[in-house]
Write a protein that holds these residues in place. Structure first.
Motif, PDB file in Angstrom:
ATOM      1  N   SER A 180       0.856  -1.187   0.000  1.00 27.43           N
ATOM      2  CA  SER A 180       0.000   0.000   0.000  1.00 27.43           C
ATOM      3  C   SER A 180       0.892   1.238   0.000  1.00 27.43           C
ATOM      4  N   LEU A 181       0.334   2.376  -0.332  1.00 28.82           N
ATOM      5  CA  LEU A 181       1.118   3.608  -0.355  1.00 28.82           C
ATOM      6  C   LEU A 181       1.715   3.910   1.015  1.00 28.82           C
ATOM      7  N   ASP A 182       1.049   3.474   2.082  1.00 23.91           N
ATOM      8  CA  ASP A 182       1.582   3.709   3.422  1.00 23.91           C
ATOM      9  C   ASP A 182       2.472   2.566   3.920  1.00 23.91           C
ATOM     10  N   GLY A 183       2.874   1.653   3.013  1.00 18.81           N
ATOM     11  CA  GLY A 183       3.934   0.706   3.316  1.00 18.81           C
ATOM     12  C   GLY A 183       3.535  -0.641   3.870  1.00 18.81           C
ATOM     13  N   PHE A 184       2.253  -1.012   3.779  1.00 18.42           N
ATOM     14  CA  PHE A 184       1.810  -2.295   4.322  1.00 18.42           C
ATOM     15  C   PHE A 184       1.610  -3.321   3.211  1.00 18.42           C
ATOM     16  N   GLU A 213      -5.660  -8.041   9.729  1.00 20.99           N
ATOM     17  CA  GLU A 213      -6.135  -9.428   9.789  1.00 20.99           C
ATOM     18  C   GLU A 213      -5.766 -10.185   8.508  1.00 20.99           C
ATOM     19  N   ARG A 214      -4.600  -9.811   7.957  1.00 18.14           N
ATOM     20  CA  ARG A 214      -4.032 -10.428   6.745  1.00 18.14           C
ATOM     21  C   ARG A 214      -4.825 -10.137   5.478  1.00 18.14           C
ATOM     22  N   GLN A 215      -5.638  -9.095   5.478  1.00 15.17           N
ATOM     23  CA  GLN A 215      -6.427  -8.767   4.297  1.00 15.17           C
ATOM     24  C   GLN A 215      -5.522  -8.251   3.170  1.00 15.17           C
ATOM     25  N   ILE A 216      -5.830  -8.744   1.980  1.00 12.02           N
ATOM     26  CA  ILE A 216      -5.170  -8.220   0.782  1.00 12.02           C
ATOM     27  C   ILE A 216      -6.217  -7.828  -0.256  1.00 12.02           C
ATOM     28  N   SER A 240       9.290 -13.450  -1.806  1.00 13.24           N
ATOM     29  CA  SER A 240       8.108 -12.759  -1.307  1.00 13.24           C
ATOM     30  C   SER A 240       7.941 -13.020   0.182  1.00 13.24           C
ATOM     31  N   GLY A 241       7.273 -12.092   0.839  1.00  9.37           N
ATOM     32  CA  GLY A 241       7.021 -12.185   2.270  1.00  9.37           C
ATOM     33  C   GLY A 241       7.902 -11.241   3.057  1.00  9.37           C
ATOM     34  N   ALA A 242       7.292 -10.440   3.925  1.00  7.93           N
ATOM     35  CA  ALA A 242       8.031  -9.424   4.670  1.00  7.93           C
ATOM     36  C   ALA A 242       9.032 -10.023   5.652  1.00  7.93           C
ATOM     37  N   ASP A 243       8.628 -11.053   6.374  1.00  8.24           N
ATOM     38  CA  ASP A 243       9.540 -11.637   7.369  1.00  8.24           C
ATOM     39  C   ASP A 243      10.744 -12.290   6.703  1.00  8.24           C
ATOM     40  N   LEU A 244      10.485 -13.045   5.653  1.00  7.12           N
ATOM     41  CA  LEU A 244      11.584 -13.684   4.930  1.00  7.12           C
ATOM     42  C   LEU A 244      12.476 -12.632   4.283  1.00  7.12           C
ATOM     43  N   ALA A 245      11.863 -11.601   3.718  1.00  8.76           N
ATOM     44  CA  ALA A 245      12.639 -10.516   3.102  1.00  8.76           C
ATOM     45  C   ALA A 245      13.537  -9.832   4.130  1.00  8.76           C
ATOM     46  N   ALA A 246      13.043  -9.657   5.351  1.00 15.17           N
ATOM     47  CA  ALA A 246      13.862  -9.027   6.393  1.00 15.17           C
ATOM     48  C   ALA A 246      15.104  -9.861   6.675  1.00 15.17           C
ATOM     49  N   PRO A 255       3.848  -4.166   7.974  1.00  8.58           N
ATOM     50  CA  PRO A 255       4.683  -3.340   7.102  1.00  8.58           C
ATOM     51  C   PRO A 255       5.620  -4.195   6.257  1.00  8.58           C
ATOM     52  N   LEU A 256       5.930  -3.704   5.067  1.00  6.30           N
ATOM     53  CA  LEU A 256       6.896  -4.404   4.229  1.00  6.30           C
ATOM     54  C   LEU A 256       8.274  -4.372   4.870  1.00  6.30           C
TER      55      LEU A 256
END
Length: 186
Positions: free
Chosen positions: A11-15, A20-23, A124-130, A155-156
């Motif tokens: 999202s533009l604000d970085g999520f 609740e895991r909505q996409i 893909s995935g924020a945790d794995l990317a971190a 957040p990403l």
């Protein structure tokens, strides 16, 4: 050596997802989906965490079984099924659909994977990317920025002491307002 490309919608604000895991705020229309299919079909593997993999495995293996499925959906179902996948998980015992389970992000093992012949790999995935980012393993960032502010969620990028200098490779605006921002490490 093949590259690891972080590929995420944000999202533009970085999520990357709502609280609740909505996409459901993703604006994936035929133009964007066809673009993604074209790009992803040329890649060599998908790298994801367990949650992302299970989400994908819950839909894509049979997404083209319905004759009413839009062409880009049916196309991606075939891409996803055929693509080698590496899922990083300490709890998953096994995974179907051309998937290898990997327990941890081990730098030497990831470098060996990068050294194998083949096309670039998509992460893909924020945790794995971190984790990959912490180890300096991400070569490029392909962020699809959706024109929506969701306010809160996952957040990403989380706070980090790792600074990464990037250069712009490509940017593109899609008809639905989504922006592609493609960067590579300097």
């Amino acid at each position: 050596m093949r590259k690891i490309i972080l590929w995420m919608s944000v999202s533009l604000d970085g999520f990357i997802e709502g609280p609740e895991r909505q996409i459901d705020w993703h604006l994936v229309d035929e133009e964007l989906h066809s673009h993604a299919n074209e790009e992803l079909a040329a890649k060599g593997a998908f790298l994801s965490g367990r949650v992302t993999h299970e989400l994908m495995a819950g839909f894509w293996p049979t997404a083209d079984a319905d004759p009413a499925s839009p062409r880009p959906v049916a196309e991606f179902a075939r891409i996803w099924r055929d693509m080698p996948k590496f899922v990083f998980s300490r709890t998953l015992e096994r995974a179907d659909w051309n998937t290898t389970v990997v327990r941890d992000v081990v730098v030497d093992e990831i470098m060996a994977l990068k050294a194998r012949p083949g096309a670039d790999m998509v992460l893909s995935g924020a945790d794995l990317a971190a984790s990959f980012r912490r180890h300096g393993l991400i070569d490029e960032y392909r962020l699809y920025i959706h024109p929506v502010l969701i306010g809160r969620g996952k957040p990403l990028f989380t706070a980090s002491d790792a600074k990464t200098d990037l250069r712009l490779v490509e940017n593109r605006a899609f008809g639905n307002g989504v922006l592609l921002a493609h960067y590579a490490k300097r």
